[in-house]
Scaffold this motif. Structure first.
Motif, PDB file in Angstrom:
ATOM      1  N   LEU A 140      -9.660  16.922  -2.289  1.00  0.00           N
ATOM      2  CA  LEU A 140      -8.531  15.937  -2.788  1.00  0.00           C
ATOM      3  C   LEU A 140      -8.387  14.933  -1.769  1.00  0.00           C
ATOM      4  N   ALA A 141      -8.824  15.315  -0.286  1.00  0.00           N
ATOM      5  CA  ALA A 141      -8.591  14.342   0.808  1.00  0.00           C
ATOM      6  C   ALA A 141      -9.455  13.120   0.632  1.00  0.00           C
ATOM      7  N   LEU A 142     -10.656  13.724   0.151  1.00  0.00           N
ATOM      8  CA  LEU A 142     -11.703  12.574  -0.231  1.00  0.00           C
ATOM      9  C   LEU A 142     -11.724  11.479  -1.369  1.00  0.00           C
ATOM     10  N   VAL A 143     -10.585  12.299  -2.365  1.00  0.00           N
ATOM     11  CA  VAL A 143     -10.242  11.437  -3.476  1.00  0.00           C
ATOM     12  C   VAL A 143      -9.062  10.705  -2.908  1.00  0.00           C
ATOM     13  N   VAL A 144      -8.272  11.029  -2.221  1.00  0.00           N
ATOM     14  CA  VAL A 144      -7.052   9.994  -1.755  1.00  0.00           C
ATOM     15  C   VAL A 144      -7.738   9.166  -1.051  1.00  0.00           C
ATOM     16  N   ALA A 145      -8.823   9.462  -0.045  1.00  0.00           N
ATOM     17  CA  ALA A 145      -9.158   8.397   0.754  1.00  0.00           C
ATOM     18  C   ALA A 145      -9.732   7.211   0.048  1.00  0.00           C
ATOM     19  N   MET A 193      -9.134   6.405  -3.025  1.00  0.00           N
ATOM     20  CA  MET A 193      -7.923   5.708  -3.804  1.00  0.00           C
ATOM     21  C   MET A 193      -7.363   4.865  -2.683  1.00  0.00           C
ATOM     22  N   SER A 194      -7.326   5.011  -1.616  1.00  0.00           N
ATOM     23  CA  SER A 194      -6.606   4.390  -0.315  1.00  0.00           C
ATOM     24  C   SER A 194      -7.428   3.201  -0.089  1.00  0.00           C
ATOM     25  N   LEU A 195      -8.761   3.196  -0.106  1.00  0.00           N
ATOM     26  CA  LEU A 195      -9.361   2.312   0.145  1.00  0.00           C
ATOM     27  C   LEU A 195      -9.481   1.278  -1.177  1.00  0.00           C
ATOM     28  N   GLY A 196      -9.385   1.754  -2.157  1.00  0.00           N
ATOM     29  CA  GLY A 196      -9.459   0.877  -3.336  1.00  0.00           C
ATOM     30  C   GLY A 196      -8.014  -0.026  -3.482  1.00  0.00           C
ATOM     31  N   ILE A 197      -7.164   0.793  -3.180  1.00  0.00           N
ATOM     32  CA  ILE A 197      -5.960  -0.189  -3.188  1.00  0.00           C
ATOM     33  C   ILE A 197      -5.517  -1.072  -2.104  1.00  0.00           C
ATOM     34  N   CYS A 198      -6.429  -0.574  -0.796  1.00  0.00           N
ATOM     35  CA  CYS A 198      -6.291  -1.786   0.193  1.00  0.00           C
ATOM     36  C   CYS A 198      -6.972  -2.824  -0.173  1.00  0.00           C
ATOM     37  N   ILE A 199      -8.223  -2.646  -0.754  1.00  0.00           N
ATOM     38  CA  ILE A 199      -9.117  -3.596  -1.286  1.00  0.00           C
ATOM     39  C   ILE A 199      -8.435  -4.848  -2.436  1.00  0.00           C
ATOM     40  N   ILE A 200      -7.856  -4.047  -3.216  1.00  0.00           N
ATOM     41  CA  ILE A 200      -6.885  -4.801  -4.147  1.00  0.00           C
ATOM     42  C   ILE A 200      -5.925  -5.554  -3.534  1.00  0.00           C
ATOM     43  N   VAL A 201      -5.143  -5.170  -2.602  1.00  0.00           N
ATOM     44  CA  VAL A 201      -3.971  -5.788  -2.003  1.00  0.00           C
ATOM     45  C   VAL A 201      -4.459  -6.814  -0.955  1.00  0.00           C
ATOM     46  N   ALA A 202      -5.746  -6.614  -0.390  1.00  0.00           N
ATOM     47  CA  ALA A 202      -6.348  -7.670   0.387  1.00  0.00           C
ATOM     48  C   ALA A 202      -6.878  -8.929  -0.259  1.00  0.00           C
ATOM     49  N   LEU A 214       0.583  15.403  -2.705  1.00  0.00           N
ATOM     50  CA  LEU A 214      -0.643  15.243  -2.095  1.00  0.00           C
ATOM     51  C   LEU A 214      -0.543  15.746  -0.537  1.00  0.00           C
ATOM     52  N   TRP A 215       0.318  15.566   0.143  1.00  0.00           N
ATOM     53  CA  TRP A 215       0.364  15.833   1.568  1.00  0.00           C
ATOM     54  C   TRP A 215       0.460  17.202   1.717  1.00  0.00           C
ATOM     55  N   GLU A 216       1.314  18.119   1.011  1.00  0.00           N
ATOM     56  CA  GLU A 216       1.109  19.437   1.330  1.00  0.00           C
ATOM     57  C   GLU A 216      -0.200  19.939   0.682  1.00  0.00           C
ATOM     58  N   GLU A 217      -0.885  19.613  -0.286  1.00  0.00           N
ATOM     59  CA  GLU A 217      -2.351  19.902  -0.501  1.00  0.00           C
ATOM     60  C   GLU A 217      -3.315  19.700   0.391  1.00  0.00           C
ATOM     61  N   ILE A 218      -3.005  18.597   1.041  1.00  0.00           N
ATOM     62  CA  ILE A 218      -4.210  18.153   1.915  1.00  0.00           C
ATOM     63  C   ILE A 218      -4.196  18.576   3.383  1.00  0.00           C
ATOM     64  N   PHE A 220       0.783  -1.293  -0.077  1.00  0.00           N
ATOM     65  CA  PHE A 220       0.069   0.164  -0.049  1.00  0.00           C
ATOM     66  C   PHE A 220       0.846   1.340   0.183  1.00  0.00           C
ATOM     67  N   LEU A 221       1.959   1.175   0.874  1.00  0.00           N
ATOM     68  CA  LEU A 221       2.781   2.405   1.061  1.00  0.00           C
ATOM     69  C   LEU A 221       3.335   2.768  -0.332  1.00  0.00           C
ATOM     70  N   LEU A 222       3.997   1.701  -1.370  1.00  0.00           N
ATOM     71  CA  LEU A 222       4.467   1.773  -2.378  1.00  0.00           C
ATOM     72  C   LEU A 222       3.640   2.220  -3.321  1.00  0.00           C
ATOM     73  N   ALA A 223       2.507   1.865  -3.331  1.00  0.00           N
ATOM     74  CA  ALA A 223       1.383   2.452  -4.234  1.00  0.00           C
ATOM     75  C   ALA A 223       1.003   3.797  -4.116  1.00  0.00           C
ATOM     76  N   PHE A 224       0.803   4.148  -2.843  1.00  0.00           N
ATOM     77  CA  PHE A 224       0.669   5.342  -2.548  1.00  0.00           C
ATOM     78  C   PHE A 224       1.719   6.581  -2.878  1.00  0.00           C
ATOM     79  N   VAL A 225       2.954   6.036  -2.868  1.00  0.00           N
ATOM     80  CA  VAL A 225       4.100   6.866  -3.156  1.00  0.00           C
ATOM     81  C   VAL A 225       4.188   7.096  -4.617  1.00  0.00           C
ATOM     82  N   ILE A 226       4.069   5.972  -5.369  1.00  0.00           N
ATOM     83  CA  ILE A 226       4.007   5.839  -6.945  1.00  0.00           C
ATOM     84  C   ILE A 226       2.728   6.994  -7.171  1.00  0.00           C
ATOM     85  N   ILE A 227       1.762   6.795  -6.795  1.00  0.00           N
ATOM     86  CA  ILE A 227       0.565   7.696  -7.281  1.00  0.00           C
ATOM     87  C   ILE A 227       0.958   9.162  -6.876  1.00  0.00           C
TER      88      ILE A 227
END
Length: 73
Positions: A52-57, A59-68, A40-44, A25-32
């Protein structure tokens, strides 16, 4: 339901899969984050961009579901 989850192999296997999921998940987030035209961190955090925070949230849930699903399957 017994105490199978207390067995050493099952316990360490669960820990390894959890750590593997977090690392992926961390690797996918860093790549995105690198693919987007802004930080992203500065914007949020600094600019309080809630949209943007809602979009990143999402995206994070989507990545987590795929990884799981990949680890479970």
């Amino acid at each position: 339901m017994g105490m199978e989850w207390l067995k050493t192999g099952a316990f360490f296997g669960s820990i390894m899969f959890a750590l593997m999921g977090v690392v992926i998940f961390l690797l996918a987030f860093v790549i995105i984050d690198k693919l987007t035209p802004y930080n992203l961190w500065e914007e949020i955090v600094e600019k309080q961009n809630r949209a943007l925070a809602l979009v990143v949230a999402a995206m994070s849930l989507g990545i987590c579901i795929i990884v799981a699903a990949a680890i479970h399957g």
